[in-house]
Scaffold this motif. Sequence first.
Motif, PDB file in Angstrom:
ATOM      1  N   LEU A  55      32.926  28.517   6.761  1.00 50.22           N
ATOM      2  CA  LEU A  55      33.671  28.036   5.597  1.00 50.22           C
ATOM      3  C   LEU A  55      33.608  29.148   4.569  1.00 50.22           C
ATOM      4  CD1 LEU A  55      35.253  25.657   4.351  1.00 50.22           C
ATOM      5  CD2 LEU A  55      33.121  25.034   3.171  1.00 50.22           C
ATOM      6  N   TYR A  56      34.748  29.804   4.357  1.00 44.92           N
ATOM      7  CA  TYR A  56      34.801  30.985   3.499  1.00 44.92           C
ATOM      8  C   TYR A  56      35.163  30.577   2.077  1.00 44.92           C
ATOM      9  CZ  TYR A  56      36.060  35.630   1.765  1.00 44.92           C
ATOM     10  OH  TYR A  56      36.120  36.794   1.044  1.00 44.92           O
ATOM     11  N   SER A  57      34.492  31.190   1.105  1.00 46.26           N
ATOM     12  CA  SER A  57      34.757  30.932  -0.309  1.00 46.26           C
ATOM     13  C   SER A  57      35.411  32.138  -0.954  1.00 46.26           C
ATOM     14  CB  SER A  57      33.452  30.614  -1.049  1.00 46.26           C
ATOM     15  OG  SER A  57      33.655  30.626  -2.456  1.00 46.26           O
ATOM     16  N   SER A  58      36.578  31.927  -1.555  1.00 48.78           N
ATOM     17  CA  SER A  58      37.246  33.010  -2.272  1.00 48.78           C
ATOM     18  C   SER A  58      36.558  33.309  -3.598  1.00 48.78           C
ATOM     19  CB  SER A  58      38.709  32.637  -2.533  1.00 48.78           C
ATOM     20  OG  SER A  58      39.400  32.456  -1.317  1.00 48.78           O
ATOM     21  N   GLN A  59      35.697  32.403  -4.053  1.00 49.53           N
ATOM     22  CA  GLN A  59      34.980  32.628  -5.303  1.00 49.53           C
ATOM     23  C   GLN A  59      33.847  33.633  -5.122  1.00 49.53           C
ATOM     24  OE1 GLN A  59      34.059  28.437  -5.964  1.00 49.53           O
ATOM     25  NE2 GLN A  59      35.454  28.406  -7.704  1.00 49.53           N
ATOM     26  N   THR A  60      33.093  33.504  -4.026  1.00 48.99           N
ATOM     27  CA  THR A  60      31.982  34.426  -3.776  1.00 48.99           C
ATOM     28  C   THR A  60      32.375  35.576  -2.855  1.00 48.99           C
ATOM     29  OG1 THR A  60      31.208  33.139  -1.863  1.00 48.99           O
ATOM     30  CG2 THR A  60      30.325  32.547  -4.044  1.00 48.99           C
ATOM     31  N   ARG A  61      33.493  35.410  -2.146  1.00 50.80           N
ATOM     32  CA  ARG A  61      33.945  36.351  -1.110  1.00 50.80           C
ATOM     33  C   ARG A  61      32.891  36.504  -0.001  1.00 50.80           C
ATOM     34  NH1 ARG A  61      36.334  38.515  -5.806  1.00 50.80           N
ATOM     35  NH2 ARG A  61      38.619  38.541  -5.664  1.00 50.80           N
ATOM     36  N   THR A  62      32.270  35.377   0.297  1.00 47.81           N
ATOM     37  CA  THR A  62      31.371  35.255   1.437  1.00 47.81           C
ATOM     38  C   THR A  62      31.634  33.891   2.070  1.00 47.81           C
ATOM     39  OG1 THR A  62      29.578  34.087   0.279  1.00 47.81           O
ATOM     40  CG2 THR A  62      29.547  36.501   0.186  1.00 47.81           C
ATOM     41  N   ALA A  63      31.054  33.666   3.230  1.00 51.35           N
ATOM     42  CA  ALA A  63      31.031  32.308   3.770  1.00 51.35           C
ATOM     43  C   ALA A  63      30.001  31.491   3.000  1.00 51.35           C
ATOM     44  CB  ALA A  63      30.681  32.326   5.254  1.00 51.35           C
ATOM     45  N   LEU A  64      30.282  30.201   2.834  1.00 51.70           N
ATOM     46  CA  LEU A  64      29.281  29.280   2.303  1.00 51.70           C
ATOM     47  C   LEU A  64      28.353  28.838   3.421  1.00 51.70           C
ATOM     48  CD1 LEU A  64      31.494  27.111  -0.066  1.00 51.70           C
ATOM     49  CD2 LEU A  64      30.017  29.050  -0.653  1.00 51.70           C
ATOM     50  N   TRP A  65      28.866  28.832   4.644  1.00 47.97           N
ATOM     51  CA  TRP A  65      28.034  28.605   5.823  1.00 47.97           C
ATOM     52  C   TRP A  65      28.737  29.179   7.051  1.00 47.97           C
ATOM     53  CZ3 TRP A  65      31.003  25.962   9.200  1.00 47.97           C
ATOM     54  CH2 TRP A  65      31.890  24.987   8.726  1.00 47.97           C
ATOM     55  N   SER A  66      27.943  29.470   8.067  1.00 47.19           N
ATOM     56  CA  SER A  66      28.441  29.936   9.362  1.00 47.19           C
ATOM     57  C   SER A  66      27.702  29.139  10.431  1.00 47.19           C
ATOM     58  CB  SER A  66      28.177  31.429   9.537  1.00 47.19           C
ATOM     59  OG  SER A  66      28.707  31.910  10.754  1.00 47.19           O
ATOM     60  N   ALA A  67      28.454  28.445  11.291  1.00 45.65           N
ATOM     61  CA  ALA A  67      27.858  27.508  12.247  1.00 45.65           C
ATOM     62  C   ALA A  67      28.086  27.971  13.680  1.00 45.65           C
ATOM     63  CB  ALA A  67      28.441  26.113  12.051  1.00 45.65           C
ATOM     64  N   GLU A  68      27.118  27.703  14.528  1.00 45.81           N
ATOM     65  CA  GLU A  68      27.218  28.037  15.945  1.00 45.81           C
ATOM     66  C   GLU A  68      26.438  27.023  16.768  1.00 45.81           C
ATOM     67  OE1 GLU A  68      24.992  31.672  16.945  1.00 45.81           O
ATOM     68  OE2 GLU A  68      24.198  31.635  14.900  1.00 45.81           O
ATOM     69  N   ARG A  69      26.887  26.820  17.991  1.00 47.89           N
ATOM     70  CA  ARG A  69      26.130  26.042  18.972  1.00 47.89           C
ATOM     71  C   ARG A  69      25.502  27.057  19.917  1.00 47.89           C
ATOM     72  NH1 ARG A  69      26.734  23.820  24.081  1.00 47.89           N
ATOM     73  NH2 ARG A  69      25.615  21.841  24.401  1.00 47.89           N
ATOM     74  N   LEU A  70      24.202  27.204  19.819  1.00 46.56           N
ATOM     75  CA  LEU A  70      23.498  28.268  20.520  1.00 46.56           C
ATOM     76  C   LEU A  70      22.859  27.716  21.788  1.00 46.56           C
ATOM     77  CD1 LEU A  70      22.844  31.275  20.173  1.00 46.56           C
ATOM     78  CD2 LEU A  70      20.768  30.613  18.948  1.00 46.56           C
ATOM     79  N   THR A  71      23.184  28.328  22.916  1.00 47.86           N
ATOM     80  CA  THR A  71      22.678  27.842  24.203  1.00 47.86           C
ATOM     81  C   THR A  71      21.787  28.876  24.888  1.00 47.86           C
ATOM     82  OG1 THR A  71      24.524  28.694  25.517  1.00 47.86           O
ATOM     83  CG2 THR A  71      24.803  26.507  24.510  1.00 47.86           C
ATOM     84  N   ARG A  72      20.987  28.388  25.806  1.00 49.26           N
ATOM     85  CA  ARG A  72      20.124  29.281  26.586  1.00 49.26           C
ATOM     86  C   ARG A  72      20.946  30.304  27.353  1.00 49.26           C
ATOM     87  NH1 ARG A  72      17.909  25.649  29.895  1.00 49.26           N
ATOM     88  NH2 ARG A  72      16.138  25.211  28.514  1.00 49.26           N
ATOM     89  N   GLU A  73      22.053  29.869  27.938  1.00 45.36           N
ATOM     90  CA  GLU A  73      22.894  30.774  28.723  1.00 45.36           C
ATOM     91  C   GLU A  73      23.493  31.880  27.860  1.00 45.36           C
ATOM     92  OE1 GLU A  73      22.235  27.021  30.688  1.00 45.36           O
ATOM     93  OE2 GLU A  73      23.103  27.450  28.710  1.00 45.36           O
ATOM     94  N   ALA A  74      23.949  31.507  26.659  1.00 39.21           N
ATOM     95  CA  ALA A  74      24.529  32.507  25.757  1.00 39.21           C
ATOM     96  C   ALA A  74      23.494  33.528  25.325  1.00 39.21           C
ATOM     97  CB  ALA A  74      25.138  31.817  24.543  1.00 39.21           C
ATOM     98  N   VAL A  75      22.313  33.055  24.990  1.00 40.29           N
ATOM     99  CA  VAL A  75      21.251  33.959  24.548  1.00 40.29           C
ATOM    100  C   VAL A  75      20.862  34.917  25.660  1.00 40.29           C
ATOM    101  CG1 VAL A  75      18.825  34.052  23.850  1.00 40.29           C
ATOM    102  CG2 VAL A  75      20.364  32.399  22.779  1.00 40.29           C
ATOM    103  N   ASP A  76      20.732  34.400  26.878  1.00 36.79           N
ATOM    104  CA  ASP A  76      20.349  35.267  27.997  1.00 36.79           C
ATOM    105  C   ASP A  76      21.434  36.311  28.278  1.00 36.79           C
ATOM    106  OD1 ASP A  76      17.955  33.963  28.321  1.00 36.79           O
ATOM    107  OD2 ASP A  76      18.660  32.648  29.924  1.00 36.79           O
ATOM    108  N   ALA A  77      22.700  35.892  28.199  1.00 42.23           N
ATOM    109  CA  ALA A  77      23.793  36.845  28.435  1.00 42.23           C
ATOM    110  C   ALA A  77      23.866  37.885  27.325  1.00 42.23           C
ATOM    111  CB  ALA A  77      25.114  36.095  28.543  1.00 42.23           C
ATOM    112  N   ALA A  78      23.610  37.466  26.074  1.00 41.24           N
ATOM    113  CA  ALA A  78      23.698  38.384  24.940  1.00 41.24           C
ATOM    114  C   ALA A  78      22.660  39.496  25.012  1.00 41.24           C
ATOM    115  CB  ALA A  78      23.536  37.609  23.634  1.00 41.24           C
TER     116      ALA A  78
END
Length: 298
Positions: A55-78
């Motif tokens: 969720l990006y804020s034009s007031q701060t020019r940053t995200a207010l939050w960044s969300a992910e669903r993190l899995t064992r398979e993704a972490v091992d591949a990364a």
Amino acid sequence: MTRPLIAAVVLALASFTASARDTGQPCPHVLPTGQPTTQSVDRTQLLCYRAYAVLYSSQTRTALWSAERLTREAVDAARKLPRDSDFYEEERLPEADRAKLADYRRGSGLDRGHLSPSADFPDKASQAESFSLANVIPQDRVSNRRTWSHIETSTRRLARQYGAIQVVTGPAFVGKPRTLGRVRIPDFVWKAIHVPGVGAAVYIVRNDATPAYSVISVAELRHFSGIDPFPALPRTMNATAMDLPPPTPHPGERSARRVAFAWLASGESVADSSAPDSLQHAIRDAGTILSLALAYAR
């Protein structure tokens, strides 16, 4: 990042946005139970990516939050992927509102700090998308490369342990506004973790070189930052912080010290905290909590 790669990223992101509209749920591949909520923030835009959403804020020019669903398979591949992407400006945002590469000037002592880190993502395309400046904050260089990096490592270990976890990361802006270029500098950085069926809690650090962190409940984060990372969470999980593992230091580095959140928010240096168990310290912490509640009431 080359122009062909940028074009490919934009096209892929457009398809994700269309898919989200079709299901009626924004970014369903990342936010299966709904998106985090914020308190009365204007000029925001939800952006969906392959492996995360912001969720990006034009007031701060940053995200207010960044969300992910993190899995064992993704972490091992990364773990098998080298980090070789370049930061880029987010072209889906209006030019006047987006953070720009020129904002992150050299010599500031601040890194371009990922919210959802590239080391979480299992393929080159997802990793490249994580370098959007919409997923970046001005982050203290020492913290980004030490304490915060250690927290990211511990979070990936949790994903390996439990198989799948929900992670929401964001900045907290609570003091007098400071900027890097046109981008607001956060005062704190937090990472909220929900382990389905187990519990939830939040790591939080100052956005400075202090080698310390706190663990707080989701309810405490909501009161402090105005953001509820897991609005569908049962009340008991919301109010009670599950045990989170200490940040995992890199070889040869010291681990950060866990401290009471009232102390972390007070602005004291580590050297000033000589008697954390004394009655005087407890009274001061209670006063700090009251001051924070009054100062940051929304």
